[in-house]
Design a protein around this motif. Sequence first.
Motif, PDB file in Angstrom:
ATOM      1  N   VAL A  21       0.861  -1.285   0.028  1.00  0.00           N
ATOM      2  CA  VAL A  21       0.077   0.051   0.048  1.00  0.00           C
ATOM      3  C   VAL A  21       0.624   1.186  -0.008  1.00  0.00           C
ATOM      4  O   VAL A  21       0.890   2.129  -0.714  1.00  0.00           O
ATOM      5  CB  VAL A  21      -1.521   0.035   1.310  1.00  0.00           C
ATOM      6  CG1 VAL A  21      -1.399   1.003   1.994  1.00  0.00           C
ATOM      7  CG2 VAL A  21      -2.187  -0.790   1.153  1.00  0.00           C
ATOM      8  N   LYS A  22       2.139   1.309   1.044  1.00  0.00           N
ATOM      9  CA  LYS A  22       2.926   2.467   0.620  1.00  0.00           C
ATOM     10  C   LYS A  22       3.342   2.935  -0.265  1.00  0.00           C
ATOM     11  O   LYS A  22       4.110   3.521  -0.990  1.00  0.00           O
ATOM     12  CB  LYS A  22       4.060   2.276   1.990  1.00  0.00           C
ATOM     13  CG  LYS A  22       4.995   3.440   2.498  1.00  0.00           C
ATOM     14  CD  LYS A  22       6.176   2.450   2.760  1.00  0.00           C
ATOM     15  CE  LYS A  22       7.676   3.897   2.998  1.00  0.00           C
ATOM     16  NZ  LYS A  22       8.554   2.813   2.860  1.00  0.00           N
ATOM     17  N   TYR A  23       3.865   1.629  -0.957  1.00  0.00           N
ATOM     18  CA  TYR A  23       4.605   1.538  -1.963  1.00  0.00           C
ATOM     19  C   TYR A  23       3.811   2.060  -3.679  1.00  0.00           C
ATOM     20  O   TYR A  23       4.111   3.047  -4.417  1.00  0.00           O
ATOM     21  CB  TYR A  23       5.306   0.287  -3.098  1.00  0.00           C
ATOM     22  CG  TYR A  23       6.455  -0.172  -2.246  1.00  0.00           C
ATOM     23  CD1 TYR A  23       6.659   0.640  -1.192  1.00  0.00           C
ATOM     24  CD2 TYR A  23       6.089  -1.906  -2.005  1.00  0.00           C
ATOM     25  CE1 TYR A  23       7.704  -0.001  -0.381  1.00  0.00           C
ATOM     26  CE2 TYR A  23       6.963  -2.440  -1.020  1.00  0.00           C
ATOM     27  CZ  TYR A  23       7.773  -1.250  -0.671  1.00  0.00           C
ATOM     28  OH  TYR A  23       8.612  -2.341   0.411  1.00  0.00           O
ATOM     29  N   ALA A  24       2.633   1.693  -3.565  1.00  0.00           N
ATOM     30  CA  ALA A  24       1.883   2.232  -4.371  1.00  0.00           C
ATOM     31  C   ALA A  24       1.605   4.143  -3.766  1.00  0.00           C
ATOM     32  O   ALA A  24       0.734   4.861  -5.174  1.00  0.00           O
ATOM     33  CB  ALA A  24       0.431   1.367  -4.292  1.00  0.00           C
ATOM     34  N   GLU A  25       0.988   4.578  -2.499  1.00  0.00           N
ATOM     35  CA  GLU A  25       0.733   6.020  -2.580  1.00  0.00           C
ATOM     36  C   GLU A  25       2.029   6.502  -2.706  1.00  0.00           C
ATOM     37  O   GLU A  25       2.185   7.667  -3.565  1.00  0.00           O
ATOM     38  CB  GLU A  25       0.651   5.830  -1.074  1.00  0.00           C
ATOM     39  CG  GLU A  25      -0.394   4.940  -0.195  1.00  0.00           C
ATOM     40  CD  GLU A  25      -0.947   5.101   0.750  1.00  0.00           C
ATOM     41  OE1 GLU A  25       0.486   5.546   1.218  1.00  0.00           O
ATOM     42  OE2 GLU A  25      -1.616   4.482   1.745  1.00  0.00           O
ATOM     43  N   GLU A  26       3.596   5.869  -3.042  1.00  0.00           N
ATOM     44  CA  GLU A  26       4.172   6.646  -3.342  1.00  0.00           C
ATOM     45  C   GLU A  26       4.108   7.067  -4.928  1.00  0.00           C
ATOM     46  O   GLU A  26       4.334   8.371  -5.245  1.00  0.00           O
ATOM     47  CB  GLU A  26       5.662   5.944  -3.075  1.00  0.00           C
ATOM     48  CG  GLU A  26       6.027   6.069  -1.524  1.00  0.00           C
ATOM     49  CD  GLU A  26       7.477   4.681  -1.477  1.00  0.00           C
ATOM     50  OE1 GLU A  26       8.141   4.419  -2.001  1.00  0.00           O
ATOM     51  OE2 GLU A  26       7.896   4.189  -0.020  1.00  0.00           O
ATOM     52  N   LEU A  27       3.528   6.022  -5.734  1.00  0.00           N
ATOM     53  CA  LEU A  27       3.594   5.889  -7.019  1.00  0.00           C
ATOM     54  C   LEU A  27       2.335   7.120  -7.362  1.00  0.00           C
ATOM     55  O   LEU A  27       2.741   8.082  -7.896  1.00  0.00           O
ATOM     56  CB  LEU A  27       3.402   4.883  -7.948  1.00  0.00           C
ATOM     57  CG  LEU A  27       3.127   4.492  -9.205  1.00  0.00           C
ATOM     58  CD1 LEU A  27       4.135   5.462  -9.934  1.00  0.00           C
ATOM     59  CD2 LEU A  27       2.499   3.579  -9.457  1.00  0.00           C
ATOM     60  N   GLU A  28       1.230   6.884  -6.555  1.00  0.00           N
ATOM     61  CA  GLU A  28       0.237   7.921  -6.651  1.00  0.00           C
ATOM     62  C   GLU A  28       1.206   9.350  -6.291  1.00  0.00           C
ATOM     63  O   GLU A  28       1.432  10.366  -6.867  1.00  0.00           O
ATOM     64  CB  GLU A  28      -0.507   7.810  -5.746  1.00  0.00           C
ATOM     65  CG  GLU A  28      -1.402   8.892  -5.448  1.00  0.00           C
ATOM     66  CD  GLU A  28      -2.815   8.725  -4.872  1.00  0.00           C
ATOM     67  OE1 GLU A  28      -3.916   9.870  -4.676  1.00  0.00           O
ATOM     68  OE2 GLU A  28      -2.990   7.662  -3.951  1.00  0.00           O
TER      69      GLU A  28
END
Length: 143
Positions: free
Chosen positions: A91-98
């Motif tokens: 989830v953190k990695y997906a948020e970093e991408l956003e």
Amino acid sequence: AQPVGNLAQVMRGILFPNSNLLFDVQSRDPATPPAADGGGTVTSTFASIYTGWQVVENASVALAEVRHLITMPGRLCENGRPVPVQEADFVKYAEELEEAGRAALKIAQSKDRDAMIEITNQIAGACENCHVVYRRFEDRCVP
């Protein structure tokens, strides 16, 4: 909403081409008009409709929006396993991408090529962080 494609298809169809459009700014100035293709294919005909910084903006939006797609409940990995949306680091990695996509959009709107080149490091880092943990070929989607 139900997912249509698996995670690899979303990556290949949305993230890969759009992140490469952003990385392309490193070697090609979006303000430079594209060369005429003249190939006569549908792709070459419509490739010139959206050009320049608008392409960079659109690609940035795709990266910023895709978090919702890759964390959608029910989405599967290519190997049939569920996407690990319950894992805090995923989830953190997906948020970093956003976050990287949102930052890239602001930069694209300002048409600052140097800053866009710099933000590609953040984009590459966001991708790499997740890939190192979840993209092992023998056991994808498992930390």
